[in-house]
Design an enzyme around this catalytic site. Structure first.
Site, PDB file in Angstrom:
ATOM      1  N   LYS A  25       0.833  -1.204   0.000  1.00 33.12           N
ATOM      2  CA  LYS A  25       0.000   0.000   0.000  1.00 33.12           C
ATOM      3  C   LYS A  25       0.869   1.255   0.000  1.00 33.12           C
ATOM      4  O   LYS A  25       0.671   2.160  -0.808  1.00 33.12           O
ATOM      5  CB  LYS A  25      -0.874  -0.028   1.256  1.00 33.12           C
ATOM      6  CG  LYS A  25      -1.895   1.085   1.338  1.00 33.12           C
ATOM      7  CD  LYS A  25      -2.506   1.203   2.734  1.00 33.12           C
ATOM      8  CE  LYS A  25      -3.096  -0.087   3.244  1.00 33.12           C
ATOM      9  NZ  LYS A  25      -3.920   0.121   4.454  1.00 33.12           N
TER      10      LYS A  25
ATOM     11  N   LYS B  87       3.107  -2.144  11.305  1.00 33.13           N
ATOM     12  CA  LYS B  87       1.813  -2.100  11.997  1.00 33.13           C
ATOM     13  C   LYS B  87       2.078  -2.417  13.462  1.00 33.13           C
ATOM     14  O   LYS B  87       3.074  -3.068  13.792  1.00 33.13           O
ATOM     15  CB  LYS B  87       0.859  -3.160  11.418  1.00 33.13           C
ATOM     16  CG  LYS B  87      -0.592  -2.873  11.667  1.00 33.13           C
ATOM     17  CD  LYS B  87      -1.120  -1.878  10.647  1.00 33.13           C
ATOM     18  CE  LYS B  87      -2.518  -1.421  10.928  1.00 33.13           C
ATOM     19  NZ  LYS B  87      -3.059  -0.644   9.786  1.00 33.13           N
TER      20      LYS B  87
ATOM     21  N   GLY C 216      -3.240   5.914  13.446  1.00 29.26           N
ATOM     22  CA  GLY C 216      -4.416   5.204  13.961  1.00 29.26           C
ATOM     23  C   GLY C 216      -4.815   4.008  13.127  1.00 29.26           C
ATOM     24  O   GLY C 216      -4.320   3.796  12.023  1.00 29.26           O
ATOM     25  N   ASP C 217      -5.704   3.214  13.680  1.00 29.79           N
ATOM     26  CA  ASP C 217      -6.381   2.106  12.985  1.00 29.79           C
ATOM     27  C   ASP C 217      -7.589   1.796  13.880  1.00 29.79           C
ATOM     28  O   ASP C 217      -8.028   2.663  14.646  1.00 29.79           O
ATOM     29  CB  ASP C 217      -5.438   0.903  12.813  1.00 29.79           C
ATOM     30  CG  ASP C 217      -5.975  -0.136  11.824  1.00 29.79           C
ATOM     31  OD1 ASP C 217      -5.841   0.083  10.604  1.00 29.79           O
ATOM     32  OD2 ASP C 217      -6.544  -1.162  12.249  1.00 29.79           O
TER      33      ASP C 217
ATOM     34  N   THR D 228      -9.073   8.446   4.505  1.00 32.18           N
ATOM     35  CA  THR D 228      -9.255   7.056   4.067  1.00 32.18           C
ATOM     36  C   THR D 228     -10.615   6.897   3.381  1.00 32.18           C
ATOM     37  O   THR D 228     -10.705   6.335   2.280  1.00 32.18           O
ATOM     38  CB  THR D 228      -9.118   6.084   5.252  1.00 32.18           C
ATOM     39  OG1 THR D 228      -7.929   6.403   5.967  1.00 32.18           O
ATOM     40  CG2 THR D 228      -9.041   4.656   4.764  1.00 32.18           C
TER      41      THR D 228
ATOM     42  N   SER E 272      -1.182  10.647   5.652  1.00 31.19           N
ATOM     43  CA  SER E 272      -0.198  10.606   6.740  1.00 31.19           C
ATOM     44  C   SER E 272       1.173  11.012   6.203  1.00 31.19           C
ATOM     45  O   SER E 272       1.924  11.741   6.863  1.00 31.19           O
ATOM     46  CB  SER E 272      -0.087   9.192   7.319  1.00 31.19           C
ATOM     47  OG  SER E 272      -1.138   8.931   8.224  1.00 31.19           O
TER      48      SER E 272
HETATM   49  P1  NDP Z   1     -12.693   2.396  13.844  1.00 32.43           P
HETATM   50  O1  NDP Z   1     -12.223   1.836  15.124  1.00 32.43           O
HETATM   51  O2  NDP Z   1     -12.878   3.859  13.717  1.00 32.43           O
HETATM   52  O3  NDP Z   1     -14.052   1.711  13.375  1.00 32.43           O
HETATM   53  C1  NDP Z   1     -14.130   0.333  13.207  1.00 32.43           C
HETATM   54  C2  NDP Z   1     -15.558  -0.026  12.854  1.00 32.43           C
HETATM   55  O4  NDP Z   1     -15.627  -1.392  12.491  1.00 32.43           O
HETATM   56  C3  NDP Z   1     -16.507   0.147  14.015  1.00 32.43           C
HETATM   57  O5  NDP Z   1     -17.787   0.424  13.508  1.00 32.43           O
HETATM   58  C4  NDP Z   1     -16.467  -1.220  14.669  1.00 32.43           C
HETATM   59  O6  NDP Z   1     -17.609  -1.513  15.444  1.00 32.43           O
HETATM   60  C5  NDP Z   1     -16.392  -2.116  13.468  1.00 32.43           C
HETATM   61  N1  NDP Z   1     -15.662  -3.344  13.807  1.00 32.43           N
HETATM   62  C6  NDP Z   1     -14.401  -3.452  14.251  1.00 32.43           C
HETATM   63  N2  NDP Z   1     -14.056  -4.712  14.473  1.00 32.43           N
HETATM   64  C7  NDP Z   1     -15.136  -5.425  14.191  1.00 32.43           C
HETATM   65  C8  NDP Z   1     -15.401  -6.798  14.226  1.00 32.43           C
HETATM   66  N3  NDP Z   1     -14.493  -7.703  14.630  1.00 32.43           N
HETATM   67  N4  NDP Z   1     -16.630  -7.201  13.820  1.00 32.43           N
HETATM   68  C9  NDP Z   1     -17.560  -6.300  13.427  1.00 32.43           C
HETATM   69  N5  NDP Z   1     -17.359  -4.982  13.378  1.00 32.43           N
HETATM   70  C10 NDP Z   1     -16.159  -4.556  13.743  1.00 32.43           C
HETATM   71  O7  NDP Z   1     -11.633   1.879  12.741  1.00 32.43           O
HETATM   72  P2  NDP Z   1     -11.330   2.445  11.291  1.00 32.43           P
HETATM   73  O8  NDP Z   1     -12.554   2.980  10.666  1.00 32.43           O
HETATM   74  O9  NDP Z   1     -10.140   3.302  11.388  1.00 32.43           O
HETATM   75  O10 NDP Z   1     -10.865   1.110  10.537  1.00 32.43           O
HETATM   76  C11 NDP Z   1     -11.780   0.289   9.816  1.00 32.43           C
HETATM   77  C12 NDP Z   1     -11.009  -0.543   8.814  1.00 32.43           C
HETATM   78  O11 NDP Z   1     -10.300   0.308   7.921  1.00 32.43           O
HETATM   79  C13 NDP Z   1      -9.945  -1.481   9.415  1.00 32.43           C
HETATM   80  O12 NDP Z   1      -9.840  -2.631   8.616  1.00 32.43           O
HETATM   81  C14 NDP Z   1      -8.658  -0.656   9.264  1.00 32.43           C
HETATM   82  O13 NDP Z   1      -7.514  -1.475   9.238  1.00 32.43           O
HETATM   83  C15 NDP Z   1      -8.913  -0.015   7.919  1.00 32.43           C
HETATM   84  N6  NDP Z   1      -8.147   1.188   7.612  1.00 32.43           N
HETATM   85  C16 NDP Z   1      -8.154   2.274   8.440  1.00 32.43           C
HETATM   86  C17 NDP Z   1      -7.444   3.407   8.086  1.00 32.43           C
HETATM   87  C18 NDP Z   1      -7.486   4.647   8.900  1.00 32.43           C
HETATM   88  O14 NDP Z   1      -6.914   5.647   8.463  1.00 32.43           O
HETATM   89  N7  NDP Z   1      -8.134   4.673  10.053  1.00 32.43           N
HETATM   90  C19 NDP Z   1      -6.622   3.457   6.865  1.00 32.43           C
HETATM   91  C20 NDP Z   1      -6.744   2.288   6.035  1.00 32.43           C
HETATM   92  C21 NDP Z   1      -7.468   1.205   6.422  1.00 32.43           C
HETATM   93  P3  NDP Z   1     -17.629  -1.199  17.021  1.00 32.43           P
HETATM   94  O15 NDP Z   1     -17.948   0.254  17.151  1.00 32.43           O
HETATM   95  O16 NDP Z   1     -18.685  -2.095  17.579  1.00 32.43           O
HETATM   96  O17 NDP Z   1     -16.265  -1.551  17.537  1.00 32.43           O
HETATM   97  O1  2IT Z   2      -4.178   0.636   7.359  1.00 36.73           O
HETATM   98  C1  2IT Z   2      -3.737   1.788   7.220  1.00 36.73           C
HETATM   99  O2  2IT Z   2      -3.258   2.183   6.155  1.00 36.73           O
HETATM  100  C2  2IT Z   2      -3.834   2.696   8.372  1.00 36.73           C
HETATM  101  N1  2IT Z   2      -4.361   2.318   9.397  1.00 36.73           N
HETATM  102  C3  2IT Z   2      -3.257   4.080   8.276  1.00 36.73           C
HETATM  103  C4  2IT Z   2      -1.765   4.066   8.501  1.00 36.73           C
HETATM  104  C5  2IT Z   2      -1.108   5.411   8.583  1.00 36.73           C
HETATM  105  O3  2IT Z   2       0.110   5.402   8.890  1.00 36.73           O
HETATM  106  O4  2IT Z   2      -1.731   6.446   8.368  1.00 36.73           O
END
Ligand code: NDP
Ligand code: 2IT
Length: 450
Positions: free
Chosen positions: A112, A124, A163-164, A207, A382
């Site tokens: 990525k 990570k 974050g993640d 994202t 980022s």
């Molecule tokens: P958040 O913590 O903000 O939100 C996660 C969401 O997914 C929540 O609604 C959560 O529900 C739900 N969730 C998490 N785990 C589970 C599970 N095991 N089963 C069902 N629902 C689940 O995270 P993000 O939005 O940041 O991340 C979401 C996805 O995007 C992940 O795969 C992450 O790796 C990916 N990502 C994030 C980036 C970023 O910049 N933040 C960048 C690129 C990818 P609940 O509220 O109940 O926990």
């Molecule tokens: O999965 C991802 O790309 C992230 N959670 C963001 C990583 C970052 O360094 O901004």
């Protein structure tokens, strides 16, 4: 080595790591034609080296909860590959975090980050800590204890976390404060910082916005656009919220959102007002999504973890955007998407579709983008935050957004070009894996056997 031999050796080296093996398998299959054309990469064992973390740090995190009881968690940072730049990648706080989950995420991050065009290696980290139900004070105490160890292994030129899942603005603030105190320096060691103390405008949105920019590029290939398209979105966190927001901006209709308990189906579609309610519910009040259905009188369905499919993916729509977590679309879900006429699946989450699910989508001619391409807008922004920190100044919202649009278009075109060159036109998964691999492989080749 043949595809099967590489897979077999990876399985032997990483027993009990299903998520990591899944991510590895997808990439290995795509990369074989590249190895055939470049025997030097095989001789230098580039792919096998990429599959082995440069450094895997595991540590104990001990902290005191509000009752004064001792709490114990595991912390990790996996520094996967630094061939093209400092380690970069998010931190995940969730009870499901294991070395396998973090290795799959760190491995995906290598490709990525290479695709963004910004010099960043892959990493990570995270913890099995569950922020749910914890007070702000407990989250702060945990972050301080976590950073107490992590600070030894990172700095703004070596490894820059972000974050993640479970790590948003609140956690980045506590982590940054702890790092600054320990190291006695103010540097851009984390991204996703607050505006006013080193953060970049648009990083919060990046994202989700980037995902929809990417999807718009995919649709334009077919002379279509997101306007008037009905979209399924899963998740209700950072990525889902801003994917929904951009769908609204571009005239599409987002009809679903979910959390780990259930999903809402709002047939009339999200409006900005409804989305603002969802943001407040999830980000400030940290409530459950059922409250949205109660307020807007729409359908709510509990997620049955024992079911063999998720009925969210069985709703009629044009596009689907999984934005929650890994393996949320299995083979049956993919078949349901196909049956209901979904034309595009854009991954906002990392590895949300199982390999069997991907095969169904590709076999049925669905436009499918892997997370490592379509969710790269977050880490790309980022990278822009790091650049602004190094320059000591800030770009405007419009400037960062324009760069994000350009980066997503570039990733889209890069994937298509690589897929075409290797005889798989239109296959974004193969294109992303090959283009990301080639960039990192060439750097590793140039840097010798280390
Ligand atoms: P958040 O913590 O903000 O939100 C996660 C969401 O997914 C929540 O609604 C959560 O529900 C739900 N969730 C998490 N785990 C589970 C599970 N095991 N089963 C069902 N629902 C689940 O995270 P993000 O939005 O940041 O991340 C979401 C996805 O995007 C992940 O795969 C992450 O790796 C990916 N990502 C994030 C980036 C970023 O910049 N933040 C960048 C690129 C990818 P609940 O509220 O109940 O926990
Ligand atoms: O999965 C991802 O790309 C992230 N959670 C963001 C990583 C970052 O360094 O901004």
């Amino acid at each position: 080595m043949s595809h099967n031999e590489i897979l077999e050796s990876i399985r032997k080296r990483n027993p009990n790591e299903p998520e990591f093996l899944q991510a590895a398998e997808e990439v290995i299959l795509s990369i074989m034609p590249v190895l055939d054309r470049n025997p030097a990469f095989t001789k230098l064992r580039i792919l096998e080296r990429m599959l082995e973390p440069e450094r895997l740090i595991s540590f104990r995190v001990t902290w005191l909860d509000d009752k004064g009881d001792v709490q114990l968690n595991r912390g990790y940072r996996i520094q996967m590959n630094s061939a093209i730049g400092p380690y970069k990648g998010g931190l995940r706080f969730h009870p499901s975090v294991t070395p396998s989950v973090l290795k799959f995420l760190a491995f995906e991050q290598i490709f990525k980050n290479a695709l963004t065009g910004i010099p960043m290696g892959g990493a990570k980290g995270g913890s099995d800590f569950d922020p749910k139900g914890k007070s702000d004070n407990e989250v702060m105490k945990f972050c301080q204890a976590f950073m107490g160890e992590l600070a030894r292994h990172i700095n703004h030129r070596l490894d820059v976390p972000a974050g993640d899942i479970g790590v948003g603005g609140r956690e980045i603030g506590f982590l940054f404060g702890a790092y600054k105190k320990i190291k006695n320096e103010f540097t851009g060691v984390l991204t996703g910082k607050g505006i006013g103390w080193g953060g970049s405008l648009i990083r919060t949105e990046a994202t989700g916005y980037g995902l929809i920019y990417f999807a718009e590029n995919m649709l334009q290939e077919k002379k279509e656009s997101i306007k008037d398209k009905t979209c399924l979105v899963s998740g209700s966190g950072n990525v889902a919220q801003y994917a929904i927001e951009k769908i609204i901006h571009l005239g599409g209709k987002a009809v679903t959102s979910s959390d780990s308990n259930g999903y809402v189906y709002d047939e009339a579609g999200f409006t900005q007002e409804k989305l603002d309610f969802l943001k407040d519910l999830k980000n400030n009040r940290r409530g459950r999504i059922k409250e949205y259905a109660d307020k807007y009188k729409c359908v709510y369905v509990d997620i049955d973890s024992k079911a063999d499919h998720n009925s969210l993916w069985n709703i009629k729509a044009d596009c689907a955007f999984p934005c929650a977590t890994q393996n949320e679309i299995n083979e049956k879900d993919a078949n349901n998407l196909v049956k209901n006429g979904v034309k595009l699946v854009g991954e906002g989450a990392n590895m949300p579709t199982s390999i069997d699910g991907i095969n169904v989508l590709l076999a049925n001619g669905i436009s499918y983008s892997p997370g490592k391409a379509s969710n790269a807008g977050g880490v790309a922004t980022s990278g822009l935050e790091m650049t602004q920190n190094f320059m000591g100044s800030n770009w405007t919202r419009e400037e960062v957004d324009a760069k994000l649009v350009g980066i997503m278009k570039n990733i889209h075109d890069t994937c298509l070009a690589a897929a075409k060159e290797y005889g798989k036109p239109g296959n974004y998964m193969v294109g992303a894996n090959i283009a990301g691999f080639l960039k990192v492989a060439k750097a590793m080749q140039a840097q010798g056997v280390i």
